[in-house]
Design a protein around this motif. Structure first.
Motif, PDB file in Angstrom:
ATOM      1  N   LEU A  86       0.827  -1.204   0.000  1.00  0.00           N
ATOM      2  CA  LEU A  86       0.000   0.000   0.000  1.00  0.00           C
ATOM      3  C   LEU A  86       0.864   1.257   0.000  1.00  0.00           C
ATOM      4  O   LEU A  86       0.604   2.207  -0.754  1.00  0.00           O
ATOM      5  CB  LEU A  86      -0.926   0.005   1.218  1.00  0.00           C
ATOM      6  N   ALA A  87       1.913   1.265   0.819  1.00  0.00           N
ATOM      7  CA  ALA A  87       2.791   2.435   0.882  1.00  0.00           C
ATOM      8  C   ALA A  87       3.466   2.689  -0.463  1.00  0.00           C
ATOM      9  O   ALA A  87       3.585   3.848  -0.899  1.00  0.00           O
ATOM     10  CB  ALA A  87       3.838   2.232   1.970  1.00  0.00           C
ATOM     11  N   LYS A  88       3.898   1.617  -1.143  1.00  0.00           N
ATOM     12  CA  LYS A  88       4.539   1.787  -2.459  1.00  0.00           C
ATOM     13  C   LYS A  88       3.523   2.297  -3.472  1.00  0.00           C
ATOM     14  O   LYS A  88       3.859   3.105  -4.349  1.00  0.00           O
ATOM     15  CB  LYS A  88       5.151   0.468  -2.930  1.00  0.00           C
ATOM     16  N   SER A  89       2.277   1.836  -3.368  1.00  0.00           N
ATOM     17  CA  SER A  89       1.255   2.305  -4.305  1.00  0.00           C
ATOM     18  C   SER A  89       0.975   3.793  -4.112  1.00  0.00           C
ATOM     19  O   SER A  89       0.668   4.504  -5.081  1.00  0.00           O
ATOM     20  CB  SER A  89      -0.029   1.483  -4.139  1.00  0.00           C
ATOM     21  N   VAL A  90       1.093   4.297  -2.895  1.00  0.00           N
ATOM     22  CA  VAL A  90       0.899   5.726  -2.640  1.00  0.00           C
ATOM     23  C   VAL A  90       2.044   6.530  -3.249  1.00  0.00           C
ATOM     24  O   VAL A  90       1.834   7.638  -3.774  1.00  0.00           O
ATOM     25  CB  VAL A  90       0.758   6.000  -1.130  1.00  0.00           C
ATOM     26  N   HIS A  91       3.266   5.998  -3.205  1.00  0.00           N
ATOM     27  CA  HIS A  91       4.390   6.657  -3.890  1.00  0.00           C
ATOM     28  C   HIS A  91       4.100   6.766  -5.395  1.00  0.00           C
ATOM     29  O   HIS A  91       4.382   7.799  -6.021  1.00  0.00           O
ATOM     30  CB  HIS A  91       5.682   5.870  -3.672  1.00  0.00           C
TER      31      HIS A  91
END
Length: 351
Positions: A86-91
């Protein structure tokens, strides 16, 4: 060959992204989306069905591949656990928003997905998909009432029309991965490929086949057409097309013997080809390559079989027998009318 028929959607993040120049902002989902089995199947078909063109790209950067933002985010998503997805998708969402600065860029939903069991050239691979929807369609919803049907119009996403997408396979990571693209290009949408993804075509056999067929078409228009009429141009192009359609491997000497009507054209073609290879960074044709049947099918529409005239008559040659068709035609000039003509020989008319 790519086989996505058994691919499984394992992880999905859904966000909303707007146009930065219009200060529309973005909305990052606080958690992963967990579809039920039926929804997962619908989403898999929506995301993966459009990837039919076996044209492969890779991430690139003029200075250092690691400076390509999306490459670094995808690499981390492959290497790290599902909890960090999820964090990578926000990047990725932030990066897309940062490059959405053209006034014609539409806002929409951004999907970042992880898949397993994607088969490429017989190898089972995982993949990360990045998809964007920009257009909404109007649907009619009909519902039964107490004694009548009610009808309402609703806006929604057409599951047969994916606007933009890329599917990144976890292979050749050190060289920028291997990925496929979908881009229903509207006006000024190069931001997706050039600014957001920053990719370039991989010079594989599909690229080589397409490039050489384009080279032949350009040679016909730039050189062959100087001396030859439309009929001879159509015959020449379709002899070239038939060579690619019938052979598995490209051999430049065999190709020239098959396609070119006279030695002087072979020499002119070699000169034209070598300059083209230098300009495009292609490997020399003398090295040969495997012919991509997909590239041949996609290029077929570029090889015309129609002779258009400035009168309300068109002449279409059978693409499978253009050489025979050419032998049944004569071109001349009528001095009384002051017009060119084609004379066609045949035995009988058919339905």
């Amino acid at each position: 060959m790519v086989d996505l028929s058994q691919a499984r959607l394992t992880t999905l993040a859904v966000h909303r992204v707007g146009n930065k120049i219009r200060e529309e902002g973005f909305v990052a989902s606080p958690e992963l989306f967990e579809p039920d089995e039926a929804m997962a199947q619908l989403l898999q078909e929506y995301f993966l069905t459009p990837f039919k063109a076996e044209e492969f790209y890779k991430f690139t950067h003029p200075a250092d591949l690691n400076l390509n933002e999306l490459y670094t985010y995808v690499k981390a998503a492959f290497e790290e656990s599902r909890e960090n997805f999820l964090a990578k998708s926000v990047h990725i969402l932030q990066h897309l928003y940062d490059v959405s600065v053209h006034p014609h860029v539409r806002g929409g939903e951004l999907y970042v997905a992880h898949f397993r069991e994607c088969v490429v050239d017989g190898t089972d691979l995982e993949a990360i998909g990045i998809f964007k929807t920009e257009h909404k369609d109007t649907f009619l919803k009909i519902a039964p009432g107490d004694d009548k049907l009610t009808m309402t119009a609703e806006q929604g996403i057409n599951l047969k029309k994916l606007d933009k997408g890329c599917l990144i396979f976890n292979t050749f990571g050190d060289d920028g991965y291997s990925l496929m693209l979908v881009d229903k290009a509207g006006e000024d949408t190069r931001y997706w490929r050039e600014d957001f993804l920053r990719v370039e075509r991989i010079m594989d056999h599909s690229y080589q086949t397409q490039a050489f067929m384009t080279l032949t078409k350009d040679f016909c228009e730039d050189v062959f057409a100087r001396d030859q009429d439309k009929k001879e141009q159509v015959v020449f192009l379709n002899k070239s097309l038939n060579y690619f359609a019938k052979n598995k491997e490209f051999d430049v000497e065999e190709y020239k013997e098959t396609v070119f009507p006279s030695p002087e054209y072979k020499e002119e073609f070699d000169t034209y080809r070598r300059q083209y290879e230098t300009d495009k960074g292609l490997q020399p044709a003398e090295e040969g390559f495997a012919i991509s049947k997909y590239a041949v099918r996609s290029m077929k529409k570029e090889f015309k079989t129609l002779i258009k005239l400035d009168v309300p008559v068109e002449i279409r040659l059978d693409p499978r027998k253009t050489e025979e068709a050419g032998e049944c035609m004569e071109r001349g000039f009528d001095t009384q009318r002051g017009m060119y003509y084609y004379k066609i020989y045949f035995n009988q008319e058919t339905e």
